[in-house]
Design an enzyme around this catalytic site. Structure first.
Site, PDB file in Angstrom:
ATOM      1  N   ARG A  67      55.562  30.264  62.215  1.00  0.00           N
ATOM      2  CA  ARG A  67      55.577  29.177  63.187  1.00  0.00           C
ATOM      3  C   ARG A  67      57.192  28.960  63.506  1.00  0.00           C
ATOM      4  O   ARG A  67      57.485  28.663  64.585  1.00  0.00           O
ATOM      5  CB  ARG A  67      55.332  27.648  62.343  1.00  0.00           C
ATOM      6  N   LYS A 172      44.074  34.943  48.061  1.00  0.00           N
ATOM      7  CA  LYS A 172      43.563  33.763  47.178  1.00  0.00           C
ATOM      8  C   LYS A 172      44.417  32.556  47.394  1.00  0.00           C
ATOM      9  O   LYS A 172      45.718  32.566  47.823  1.00  0.00           O
ATOM     10  CB  LYS A 172      43.468  34.222  45.813  1.00  0.00           C
ATOM     11  N   ASP A 201      43.403  40.369  45.509  1.00  0.00           N
ATOM     12  CA  ASP A 201      43.765  39.839  44.285  1.00  0.00           C
ATOM     13  C   ASP A 201      44.612  41.002  43.746  1.00  0.00           C
ATOM     14  O   ASP A 201      44.368  42.047  43.293  1.00  0.00           O
ATOM     15  CB  ASP A 201      42.465  39.655  43.226  1.00  0.00           C
ATOM     16  N   HIS A 202      46.152  40.683  43.767  1.00  0.00           N
ATOM     17  CA  HIS A 202      47.079  41.495  43.436  1.00  0.00           C
ATOM     18  C   HIS A 202      46.947  42.045  42.161  1.00  0.00           C
ATOM     19  O   HIS A 202      47.493  43.404  41.988  1.00  0.00           O
ATOM     20  CB  HIS A 202      48.451  41.082  43.481  1.00  0.00           C
ATOM     21  N   LYS A 206      47.486  46.759  40.153  1.00  0.00           N
ATOM     22  CA  LYS A 206      48.032  47.010  38.971  1.00  0.00           C
ATOM     23  C   LYS A 206      47.354  48.406  38.141  1.00  0.00           C
ATOM     24  O   LYS A 206      46.383  48.542  38.343  1.00  0.00           O
ATOM     25  CB  LYS A 206      48.224  46.063  38.094  1.00  0.00           C
ATOM     26  N   GLU A 240      52.161  33.145  30.762  1.00  0.00           N
ATOM     27  CA  GLU A 240      53.532  32.912  31.601  1.00  0.00           C
ATOM     28  C   GLU A 240      54.297  32.203  30.852  1.00  0.00           C
ATOM     29  O   GLU A 240      53.930  31.128  30.358  1.00  0.00           O
ATOM     30  CB  GLU A 240      53.259  32.462  32.853  1.00  0.00           C
ATOM     31  N   ASP A 259      43.529  28.640  39.325  1.00  0.00           N
ATOM     32  CA  ASP A 259      44.702  29.473  39.780  1.00  0.00           C
ATOM     33  C   ASP A 259      44.740  30.885  39.187  1.00  0.00           C
ATOM     34  O   ASP A 259      45.095  32.014  39.866  1.00  0.00           O
ATOM     35  CB  ASP A 259      46.174  28.994  39.247  1.00  0.00           C
ATOM     36  N   HIS A 264      41.920  36.280  38.538  1.00  0.00           N
ATOM     37  CA  HIS A 264      42.490  37.401  37.932  1.00  0.00           C
ATOM     38  C   HIS A 264      41.821  37.810  36.473  1.00  0.00           C
ATOM     39  O   HIS A 264      41.313  38.887  36.348  1.00  0.00           O
ATOM     40  CB  HIS A 264      44.087  36.884  37.454  1.00  0.00           C
ATOM     41  N   LYS A 360      50.670  28.328  31.530  1.00  0.00           N
ATOM     42  CA  LYS A 360      52.067  28.380  31.990  1.00  0.00           C
ATOM     43  C   LYS A 360      53.020  27.810  30.782  1.00  0.00           C
ATOM     44  O   LYS A 360      52.542  27.154  29.862  1.00  0.00           O
ATOM     45  CB  LYS A 360      52.373  27.363  33.220  1.00  0.00           C
TER      46      LYS A 360
END
Length: 513
Positions: A67, A172, A201-202, A206, A240, A259, A264, A360
């Site tokens: 934008r 996602k 999905d990254h 891997k 994480e 999330d 994942h 997290k």
């Protein structure tokens, strides 16, 4: 515990590192939301690396769409991203040559005239660069823009061009529950056929995730024992040590289950648990994954634990609790940690629990799969004897997804000497030491596959809906039973004590990481 490193013979490494011949057809990659960090940090560096490896066609171009009016600065900003995040070097002329293929258009995602201009720009690029009408649209935008963009691409004839092909990559989250996922899938499939849709999905980019299938099905010593007769249980951890990093509004709507776990972690589980596909074509692989998810029993609420981090210490520094984060409700009941016990009703895994945890602000950043094998039926060795090792430990296979990608196997060995003392030792394979440091960020393989039309490592709508069908009842139960103990774990720990109780009531404990 002794460790033996596994290395690759130089001649095998040289043969394995030969360049691939998988080069896609000419085309244009159109990135919606190109002003965001994903494009600068991941997508452009990934595309540049593909070009460096000779894996992009000469007739290739990139168009960023967002934008904000960034026409004059976008290409330079992308060059900086390749240098900073992609390992490029200042003064490298190949970066300048690559950046010459980058264009930009500012437009609102709900503005008809913007799509008219975009279509005209792409047709101009076809003539100048010979891209033959082939398009890969990448939706690196917030989920609320998915429908608008897809609808307008359809209205302006860009989903089914007269010449060439069109594909769309969707980031996602694919919905926030079963109903919304079905609605989104229906909206997408009104415009694009399923074979044109690449839900990314990254994690699946891997190397170690892809290596799970190679490890299982290319090695005759593992598959015969990959079942309920030999495996005691499986643990999957996605931890994480960072917080939500300023994404308060997003995380308040998402939480750890939406999330990380629903996507994942479930992808990792499916690779571990699936049956051998008849081939490694997309339909075969994805079909076996869906069978795994559908075999999982409904999850009772007592087999779930949720948590929220409080103030604590991470890497020697004090960090604030979730409720003190920017743009987070001070009375928030959003979970930043989730642990679950899953059970399957199928021939291979009946009676083998799968324990999942993700969160997290945990003690360290690590994603791994731990497979613990059953103890032998007769323990011949005296576990009460004096010595450095007086307890026979079960065999454990650990697949590390990040940060140190690799695979390790723990087994018992006799300590030299006159007594029969058995100590655990570890055979350890690490990608970095065996193959050298890999600069790929995971998006390289996925972008290349999408340009080639290979959907193997992408989610199908059936799989998305199968996992949402499993977790939507859990989310609904959590909404009805508000947590009374939040926050319930300190930052820098391994989560709430209730998670230890979840696995502990079965006489097991979380794998020490």
């Amino acid at each position: 515990m002794a460790t033996t490193e596994v290395k690759i013979a130089p001649e095998n490494l040289q043969a394995a590192s030969r360049p691939s011949e998988r080069v896609p057809e000419p085309g244009v990659v159109v990135i919606f939301g190109a002003s965001g960090d994903l494009t600068k940090r991941k997508l452009l560096p990934a595309l540049f690396h593909l070009e460096q490896q000779g894996l992009l066609p000469k007739e290739f171009a990139i168009v960023g769409v967002a934008r904000r009016d960034l026409k004059d600065t976008f290409a330079g900003d992308m060059k900086d991203g390749i240098i900073k995040y992609g390992g490029g070097e200042k003064g490298d002329s190949t970066i300048d040559e690559f950046i010459e293929k980058v264009d930009y258009q500012a437009m609102n995602f709900d503005d008809d005239s913007g799509y008219t201009d975009l279509k005209a720009l792409l047709e101009k690029i076809d003539k100048e660069h010979g891209t033959k009408g082939n398009r890969l649209f990448y939706l690196a935008v917030a989920p609320e823009y998915f429908s608008d963009i897809i609808d307008h691409l359809g209205k302006h004839g860009m989903a089914h061009p007269e010449k060439g092909h069109a594909r769309v990559i969707i980031e996602k989250p694919f919905g926030h529950d079963l109903e919304s996922a079905r609605e989104l899938n229906d909206e997408v499939n009104k415009v694009f056929e399923e074979q044109q849709v690449f839900r990314i999905d990254h994690y699946l980019g891997k190397e170690t995730v892809q290596n799970i299938l190679v490890f299982r099905f290319a090695n005759g010593i593992f598959e015969p024992i990959w079942n309920r007769n030999y495996i005691d249980h499986v643990q999957i951890t996605a931890a994480e040590n960072i917080g939500i990093e300023g994404r308060g509004p997003f995380y308040e709507k998402a939480g750890a289950l939406r999330d990380v776990v629903q996507n994942h972690v479930m992808e990792l589980l499916s690779f571990v648990a699936m049956e051998p596909p008849v081939s490694f074509e997309a339909d075969s692989v994805r079909g076996e994954k869906v069978k795994v998810w559908r075999a999982i029993k409904p999850i009772p609420i007592e087999n779930t634990v949720r948590g929220q981090y409080a103030l604590g210490m991470v890497d020697g520094q004090q960090v604030q609790g979730y409720r003190e984060e920017d743009r987070v409700d001070p009375n928030s009941t959003t979970e930043t940690y989730a642990a679950l016990k899953l059970e399957m009703e199928n021939w291979r895994w009946a009676g083998v629990p799968f324990y999942l945890r993700a969160g997290k602000r945990l003690a360290k950043r690590v994603t791994e799969i731990m497979i613990q094998f059953k103890q032998p039926p007769l323990l011949l060795f005296d576990r009460s004897a004096d010595g450095p090792c007086n307890e026979i430990q079960p065999n454990v296979l650990t697949i590390r997804i990040q940060p140190d990608e690799g695979i390790s196997l723990r087994f018992g060995a006799k300590v030299p000497g006159p007594d029969t003392n058995v100590c655990p030792v570890v055979m350890d394979f690490q990608y970095a030491s065996a193959f050298g440091v890999n600069s790929a960020n995971g998006y390289e393989r996925l972008l290349l596959d999408a340009m080639l039309g290979d959907q193997t490592l992408f989610a199908h709508r059936d799989g998305v809906e199968a996992t949402w069908a499993l977790y939507t009842p859990v989310l609904e139960a959590w909404v009805k039973a508000k947590p009374r103990d939040f926050p319930n774990y300190r930052s820098g720990t391994w989560g709430p004590k209730a998670a230890d109780g979840l696995i502990g009531r079965d006489g097991r404990q979380w794998h020490r990481i």
